[in-house]
Scaffold this active site. Sequence first.
Site, PDB file in Angstrom:
ATOM      1  N   GLY A 174       0.838  -1.199   0.000  1.00  0.00           N
ATOM      2  CA  GLY A 174       0.000   0.000   0.000  1.00  0.00           C
ATOM      3  C   GLY A 174       0.867   1.241   0.000  1.00  0.00           C
ATOM      4  CB  SER A 175       0.037   4.717   0.821  1.00  0.00           C
ATOM      5  OG  SER A 175      -0.505   4.458   2.107  1.00  0.00           O
ATOM      6  N   GLY A 202       2.887   2.083   5.300  1.00  0.00           N
ATOM      7  CA  GLY A 202       4.105   1.368   5.686  1.00  0.00           C
ATOM      8  C   GLY A 202       4.805   1.998   6.881  1.00  0.00           C
ATOM      9  CD  GLU A 260       6.852  -5.644  -2.525  1.00  0.00           C
ATOM     10  OE1 GLU A 260       7.111  -4.694  -3.294  1.00  0.00           O
ATOM     11  OE2 GLU A 260       7.508  -6.697  -2.495  1.00  0.00           O
ATOM     12  CB  CYS A 299       3.030   0.222  -6.952  1.00  0.00           C
ATOM     13  SG  CYS A 299       3.179  -1.435  -7.619  1.00  0.00           S
TER      14      CYS A 299
HETATM   15  P1  NAD Z   1      -3.444   2.345   1.295  1.00  0.00           P
HETATM   16  O1  NAD Z   1      -2.143   2.526   1.969  1.00  0.00           O
HETATM   17  O2  NAD Z   1      -4.487   3.373   1.513  1.00  0.00           O
HETATM   18  O3  NAD Z   1      -4.086   0.942   1.768  1.00  0.00           O
HETATM   19  C1  NAD Z   1      -3.431  -0.272   1.549  1.00  0.00           C
HETATM   20  C2  NAD Z   1      -3.901  -1.297   2.550  1.00  0.00           C
HETATM   21  O4  NAD Z   1      -3.411  -0.956   3.849  1.00  0.00           O
HETATM   22  C3  NAD Z   1      -5.426  -1.373   2.699  1.00  0.00           C
HETATM   23  O5  NAD Z   1      -5.800  -2.714   2.883  1.00  0.00           O
HETATM   24  C4  NAD Z   1      -5.679  -0.566   3.955  1.00  0.00           C
HETATM   25  O6  NAD Z   1      -6.869  -0.896   4.620  1.00  0.00           O
HETATM   26  C5  NAD Z   1      -4.469  -0.938   4.778  1.00  0.00           C
HETATM   27  N1  NAD Z   1      -4.084   0.012   5.826  1.00  0.00           N
HETATM   28  C6  NAD Z   1      -4.050   1.356   5.731  1.00  0.00           C
HETATM   29  N2  NAD Z   1      -3.577   1.880   6.876  1.00  0.00           N
HETATM   30  C7  NAD Z   1      -3.280   0.833   7.697  1.00  0.00           C
HETATM   31  C8  NAD Z   1      -2.746   0.715   9.007  1.00  0.00           C
HETATM   32  N3  NAD Z   1      -2.424   1.788   9.718  1.00  0.00           N
HETATM   33  N4  NAD Z   1      -2.560  -0.517   9.529  1.00  0.00           N
HETATM   34  C9  NAD Z   1      -2.880  -1.620   8.814  1.00  0.00           C
HETATM   35  N5  NAD Z   1      -3.414  -1.566   7.573  1.00  0.00           N
HETATM   36  C10 NAD Z   1      -3.598  -0.352   7.017  1.00  0.00           C
HETATM   37  O7  NAD Z   1      -3.157   2.154  -0.257  1.00  0.00           O
HETATM   38  P2  NAD Z   1      -4.175   2.053  -1.491  1.00  0.00           P
HETATM   39  O8  NAD Z   1      -4.775   3.393  -1.760  1.00  0.00           O
HETATM   40  O9  NAD Z   1      -5.100   0.896  -1.310  1.00  0.00           O
HETATM   41  O10 NAD Z   1      -3.172   1.656  -2.691  1.00  0.00           O
HETATM   42  C11 NAD Z   1      -2.369   2.576  -3.355  1.00  0.00           C
HETATM   43  C12 NAD Z   1      -0.962   2.614  -2.786  1.00  0.00           C
HETATM   44  O11 NAD Z   1      -0.404   1.300  -2.741  1.00  0.00           O
HETATM   45  C13 NAD Z   1      -0.011   3.398  -3.674  1.00  0.00           C
HETATM   46  O12 NAD Z   1       0.857   4.149  -2.851  1.00  0.00           O
HETATM   47  C14 NAD Z   1       0.758   2.326  -4.441  1.00  0.00           C
HETATM   48  O13 NAD Z   1       2.014   2.726  -4.929  1.00  0.00           O
HETATM   49  C15 NAD Z   1       0.867   1.273  -3.386  1.00  0.00           C
HETATM   50  N6  NAD Z   1       1.097  -0.048  -3.973  1.00  0.00           N
HETATM   51  C16 NAD Z   1       2.359  -0.567  -3.899  1.00  0.00           C
HETATM   52  C17 NAD Z   1       2.626  -1.782  -4.482  1.00  0.00           C
HETATM   53  C18 NAD Z   1       4.006  -2.370  -4.457  1.00  0.00           C
HETATM   54  O14 NAD Z   1       4.143  -3.553  -4.721  1.00  0.00           O
HETATM   55  N7  NAD Z   1       5.045  -1.611  -4.131  1.00  0.00           N
HETATM   56  C19 NAD Z   1       1.612  -2.492  -5.138  1.00  0.00           C
HETATM   57  C20 NAD Z   1       0.336  -1.940  -5.179  1.00  0.00           C
HETATM   58  C21 NAD Z   1       0.095  -0.706  -4.589  1.00  0.00           C
END
Ligand code: NAD
Length: 516
Positions: free
Chosen positions: A248-249, A253, A270, A304
């Site tokens: 995720g974002s 992380g 990731e 991503c």
């Molecule tokens: P996001 O960070 O909003 O959410 C991702 C996941 O994390 C969701 O399931 C969310 O519920 C969970 N989450 C959020 N905050 C959390 C916390 N504090 N504790 C535990 N879980 C939590 O991201 P998004 O909007 O769903 O996706 C887009 C982002 O993901 C972009 O930044 C993109 O670059 C990244 N991404 C990275 C990869 C990679 O492999 N590097 C792949 C896909 C997406």
Amino acid sequence: MSTTTTTERTDLPGADELRQRAERAAQACGLDLSAHAGDAAGRSPLTGSVVSSLAWSSAADVEAAVGRAHAAFPAFRDTPAPVRGNLVKRLGELLTQHKADLGELVSIEAGKITSEALGEVQEMIDICDYAVGLSRQLFGRTMTSERPGHRLMETWHPLGVVGVISAFNFPVAVWSWNTAVALVCGDPVVWKPSEQTPLCALAANALLQRALAESDLSPDLAHVVLGAGEVGQALVDDPRVALLSATGSTRMGREVGPRVAARFGRVLLELGGNNAAIVGPSADLDLTTRGIVFAAAGTAGQRCTTMRRVIAHRDVVDDVVERVGAAYRKLPVGNPLVEGTLVGPLVSKAAFEGFEAAIEQAKEAGGEVIAGGARVDVGGADAYYVEPTVIRMPQQSQVVCTETFAPILYVLDYADLDEAIALNNGVPQGLSSSIFTQDQAEAERFVAASGSDCGIVNVNIGTSGAEIGGAFGGEKETGGGRESGSDAWRAYMRRATNTINYSGELPLAQGVTFDV
Ligand code: NAD
């Protein structure tokens, strides 16, 4: 709203039809929707209409799911890896059978065009194939011992419960990268998918449950828990989760990484990317333009690995801008379910607001919008379709260094390769990068240690669309994790170093004497 020359595709299904299609596809995958009914409304980015009403999990549900997975671990740990591979083989077969169903759900919940949604499911099938082979290749090394009559070797053992947190934009593939490999490594999986894509997750898990049942394995080897960040936190903090793989974002992380580290758990991150392509003076500009347009505008800029920056040599930058701008103005934006559409919706209103704000900031920093920039009027007030946008920037300002999860491509120019590499590396993220060139020395310099600092470094191909055979992931604020192919499986196992003494003597290492 729109002043676009972009081809608009307005033929979107109504709310009832969309919901029925989603439910039909989920049920075809074997999902019993009534078992998950609840009051959390899941909306499709296609029109903003509700396509699911599901029950979200509580912290107690997460604890129970981890507990059941943890209890199923010892028997699975002792199941031979090739037998675990047979389970994953069956999962791959079921995914092949239900490729269209799962693909349709991916389109409806994440907004991907059909071809990309099917590609996502194909990637799941590919990783299953890969993991089946891997199940017979979880090799350890043997090392020469400094002592006579001794043998040194390493063995790899299952790790324990793997927690998976995934993002909306790869709503099922990221789970499969983790799960196919974790299962052959002997680890149960508890998955918290994005709150935006719960149906995809339940449908994919239903297929895995079928494979488990047919393989006479415990259903507790795979769990899905639904909800937002708080539900994820329960997974993050549970000490029985041996590895937390979070996609995720970078914001997410930053929260998750230290919490897992504080309990000495393992974490695989990731996170966000800010990926660039360098275009050298010798580049084949036809190929380059196609490579840029797919990587930058595909998936509506929501990968991503989406290309967010082009760093073009001064001799070719005007040509590149003209070609990419012309291609952008012809991109069909709209209903991702119909053939011919190349750009679907943004996932949410917040994503659209991020798009608008970034364009404003870019203009304030001296940027010139070459193509796009506007909202496209399809899907109704609650859907957010936009024109893929190209902005020529005078320098790599703050907005260019930020990942905006939308189709905005910034174009910069450079005079010599050192400058281009410095620009490529001059952002906080380090996921993917590429160079378009026919000059072999330039290409080699880019992939050398002093070249790109990213986890993915490509030549004459865009930044997105990785194959499963390589290890996937990136450096710096992208989190440092590696998933999928190569030796990424090692993150899902624990290593034991064994010294076997068959000499009948007890010589100590490093010549130490300790006679008693
Ligand atoms: P996001 O960070 O909003 O959410 C991702 C996941 O994390 C969701 O399931 C969310 O519920 C969970 N989450 C959020 N905050 C959390 C916390 N504090 N504790 C535990 N879980 C939590 O991201 P998004 O909007 O769903 O996706 C887009 C982002 O993901 C972009 O930044 C993109 O670059 C990244 N991404 C990275 C990869 C990679 O492999 N590097 C792949 C896909 C997406």
